[in-house]
Design a protein around this motif. Sequence first.
Motif, mmCIF file in Angstrom:
data_model
loop_
_atom_site.group_PDB
_atom_site.id
_atom_site.type_symbol
_atom_site.label_atom_id
_atom_site.label_comp_id
_atom_site.label_asym_id
_atom_site.label_seq_id
_atom_site.Cartn_x
_atom_site.Cartn_y
_atom_site.Cartn_z
ATOM 1 N N ARG A 241 47.177 47.982 46.857
ATOM 2 C CA ARG A 241 47.959 46.601 46.194
ATOM 3 C C ARG A 241 47.105 46.260 44.501
ATOM 4 N NH1 ARG A 241 44.348 41.963 49.585
ATOM 5 N NH2 ARG A 241 42.103 43.629 49.779
ATOM 6 N N THR A 242 47.373 47.882 43.977
ATOM 7 C CA THR A 242 46.997 47.168 42.304
ATOM 8 C C THR A 242 48.575 47.763 41.746
ATOM 9 O OG1 THR A 242 44.979 47.665 43.053
ATOM 10 C CG2 THR A 242 46.241 48.644 40.751
ATOM 11 N N ALA B 203 42.259 42.106 53.107
ATOM 12 C CA ALA B 203 43.996 42.791 52.866
ATOM 13 C C ALA B 203 43.894 41.742 54.626
ATOM 14 C CB ALA B 203 43.802 44.154 53.446
ATOM 15 N N LEU C 269 42.019 49.695 50.573
ATOM 16 C CA LEU C 269 42.924 48.715 50.597
ATOM 17 C C LEU C 269 43.494 48.043 49.233
ATOM 18 C CD1 LEU C 269 40.229 47.041 53.219
ATOM 19 C CD2 LEU C 269 42.655 47.702 53.472
ATOM 20 N N ASP C 270 42.575 48.464 47.701
ATOM 21 C CA ASP C 270 42.599 47.443 47.182
ATOM 22 C C ASP C 270 43.393 48.095 45.974
ATOM 23 O OD1 ASP C 270 41.443 45.572 47.855
ATOM 24 O OD2 ASP C 270 39.751 45.647 46.077
ATOM 25 N N GLN D 140 36.014 44.349 44.652
ATOM 26 C CA GLN D 140 37.133 44.019 44.035
ATOM 27 C C GLN D 140 37.776 43.501 42.388
ATOM 28 O OE1 GLN D 140 38.147 41.518 47.365
ATOM 29 N NE2 GLN D 140 38.917 43.283 47.823
ATOM 30 N N GLY D 141 38.428 44.026 41.845
ATOM 31 C CA GLY D 141 38.732 43.537 40.384
ATOM 32 C C GLY D 141 38.358 44.710 39.879
ATOM 33 N N HIS E 284 53.350 42.624 47.617
ATOM 34 C CA HIS E 284 52.722 43.269 46.436
ATOM 35 C C HIS E 284 51.628 42.449 45.816
ATOM 36 C CE1 HIS E 284 55.770 46.710 47.248
ATOM 37 N NE2 HIS E 284 56.391 45.505 47.205
ATOM 38 N N SER E 285 51.247 41.828 46.396
ATOM 39 C CA SER E 285 50.233 40.276 45.723
ATOM 40 C C SER E 285 49.014 41.453 45.851
ATOM 41 C CB SER E 285 49.471 39.334 46.788
ATOM 42 O OG SER E 285 49.706 40.030 48.154
ATOM 43 N N LYS E 286 47.950 40.927 45.252
ATOM 44 C CA LYS E 286 47.306 41.896 44.206
ATOM 45 C C LYS E 286 45.517 41.283 45.791
ATOM 46 C CE LYS E 286 47.691 42.742 39.540
ATOM 47 N NZ LYS E 286 46.956 44.130 39.043
ATOM 48 N N ALA E 287 44.853 42.423 45.290
ATOM 49 C CA ALA E 287 43.268 41.229 45.787
ATOM 50 C C ALA E 287 42.801 39.832 45.316
ATOM 51 C CB ALA E 287 42.756 42.132 45.922
ATOM 52 N N THR E 288 42.222 39.654 46.293
ATOM 53 C CA THR E 288 41.470 37.846 45.162
ATOM 54 C C THR E 288 40.664 38.311 45.322
ATOM 55 O OG1 THR E 288 42.932 36.529 47.341
ATOM 56 C CG2 THR E 288 41.710 35.629 46.356
ATOM 57 N N ILE E 289 40.295 37.631 43.672
ATOM 58 C CA ILE E 289 39.263 37.790 43.205
ATOM 59 C C ILE E 289 38.179 35.914 43.367
ATOM 60 C CG2 ILE E 289 37.714 38.354 41.236
ATOM 61 C CD1 ILE E 289 40.176 40.615 41.938
ATOM 62 N N ASP F 257 41.986 47.008 38.803
ATOM 63 C CA ASP F 257 42.842 46.082 37.712
ATOM 64 C C ASP F 257 42.836 46.606 36.613
ATOM 65 O OD1 ASP F 257 44.478 44.700 40.361
ATOM 66 O OD2 ASP F 257 43.060 43.237 39.705
ATOM 67 N N ARG G 22 51.558 47.342 41.969
ATOM 68 C CA ARG G 22 52.428 48.279 43.160
ATOM 69 C C ARG G 22 53.387 47.423 42.855
ATOM 70 N NH1 ARG G 22 51.437 51.213 47.487
ATOM 71 N NH2 ARG G 22 53.243 51.947 47.317
ATOM 72 N N ALA G 23 54.675 46.987 41.300
ATOM 73 C CA ALA G 23 55.387 46.678 40.809
ATOM 74 C C ALA G 23 56.038 48.322 40.682
ATOM 75 C CB ALA G 23 55.916 45.710 40.103
#
Lengths: 213, 271
Positions: free
Chosen positions: B194-195, A21, B190-191, B229-230, A39-44, B233, B197-198
Motif C-alpha cells: 500500500r505504498t 491492514a 503489508l506496507d 511504519q512510515g 490504495h490508502s497508505k498505512a496510518t502513521i 514512504d 499504489r497509484a
Amino acid sequence: MSSDEEAEEYLFKIVIIGDSAVGKSNLLSRYARNEFNMHSKATIGVEFQTQSMEIEGKEVKAQIWDTAGQERFRAVTSAYYRGAVGALLVYDISRRTTFDSVGRWLDELTTHSDTTVARMLVGNKCDLDNIRAVSIDEGKSLAEEHGLFFMETSAKDSTNVRTAFEMVIKEIYSSVSRKVLNSDSYKAQLSLNRVSIVDDEKKQTQGNSCCSR
Amino acid sequence: MMWRDPGQPADSYYEVRPEITDAPKTKFRIKAGKTLSARKWQSAFNSDGQLDISKTLGRIHRGGVHPSIRGEVWEFLLGCYDPKSTFDERSQMRQRRRVQYAQWKEECRQMFPLIGSGKFITAPIINEHGEAILDPLVLLETDLGDATAGIAADGAGDYSSREMENTVKNDSPMSKKEIQWKLTLHQIGLDVKRTDRALVFYEKQENLAKLWDILSVYAWIDGDVGYCQGMSDLCSPMIILLDNEADSFWCFERLMRRLRGNFNPLADLLG
C-alpha cells in the motif's frame, strides 16, 4: 433552553483497534465520510473523526479514534485509550493471524481502558468471502466468550459499517442513561469519563497535564 | 503576451494508473532557466568529476531538479558522495557499496530465502518466541513455483513450498535479533502493498519486491530501528529514481541517518 439541558450533550470516545491492514481506517472513512480508498497508505500515529447521530431526539456525537496497527506504536497507547467508552476490535476475515491476535488486543483494551462499556468484535472484508479464513461461527463464539458484540462488515461495499458503529454508540448511550438513572454518584463519575472540551479544561485547571497518570 | 513561463508538468515522469482518478497532481513545473537541467548539472562538474555544488543549490532551491537527473542529484544532496570526489573515486566507492549491499542481502537470504526472490510475505512467519507459524497465506506467497519453473520440471512449486516450510520450521535456536527481524518482515510486506499504489511503477511485482528487499535488509543492519511504519514512504522515491537496487538502498540509508531518530522504538523513549 436551560443550562442543564445544554449540558446534556453527548460526546463519546470510541477507539478502533486491530492488526495492521485489517481496514481500520477505511471502516472509519466509510462511516464518517462514506469514502473507501483501495490504495490508502498505512496510518502513521493517530487520526480521528467525529460523527453525529440522533438517539431519542438527542444529538449524540462519537469521536472515533484510529491508529497505526504496528506493534511498535503500542507504547503510546495508554493515551490513545484514555477516556474511551467504546471500542471496535477489528480483524480481517481473509487473514487468520489477524483473528488470532484478537485475544492480545482484548488484553490491551482491558489493561488500558476499564471505561469501555461497549465493545464489538468486527470481522472486516466480508466481501472477500471466496478467500475467507475465519468462519462467521468462529467470530461469533469468540465474541460470546468475551461478552462482545459481533458483526461482519465490508468497508469496501459498505456492508454493516453504519450498523456496527451505531450499535456501539447506542449501547454506550443506553448504558450511560441507565447508570445515570440508577446512581447520581455514578453520573458524576461518568461525566468525567465523557470526552468533552469543558471537562478537559477543568482537568487542566486542576493541574493535570495530559501526560500525567 | 506571456509574462511567465507556466512550465511543463512533471506528472508524465511518474505515471498514474489510469483507473485512479483522484490522485493529486503535482504542483511542480519544469521551468526552462529555473529548474536544474541535465545540461546545467553536467556543466557543474570539472574534468575530474569534482562538483561545484554551490552552483547548483540555488537553482535546485528555486526551480527544483529535472526528473531525468533526480536520482544522481539526490545522491549528492543526501550525502552519499562528497562533491569534491572524482569520477574514479565515486565509481570505486559505488562498487564497494554495491558489494556491501549484496553481502548483507545474502546474509538476509540465508535467514529467509524469500529475500531477493522477487516475492514477499504479508503474514507472520514466526511468533514472538521464534516458533514457526505456517500460515496458508505465507505458503501461497512463498510458493516459488513460477519463478523456478523450467529448472525443476516436476512439481517445482511443491518443492519450493516444502523447502519454505523447512526454512520456517528450522529448529536451530535463533538469536533475539533474528527473531526480531523475522517478526517485521510481514509488516514490511503489508506496507509495501500500500505504498504509492497509484503509480504504474508499482504494478510491477519486481518493484514491489525491490521495496520489500531494501526495507528488509535495512531492518537487519539497523536492528535498533528495524522497520517502522512510515519508512516505506521514504524508501519508495529512492527506488523510483535510481535503477540500481543497491544505489537506492544507500540513498535510503543516508536519508535514515538523518531521520532514524524519529523511528526509535517508542517504548525506549517512554520507558
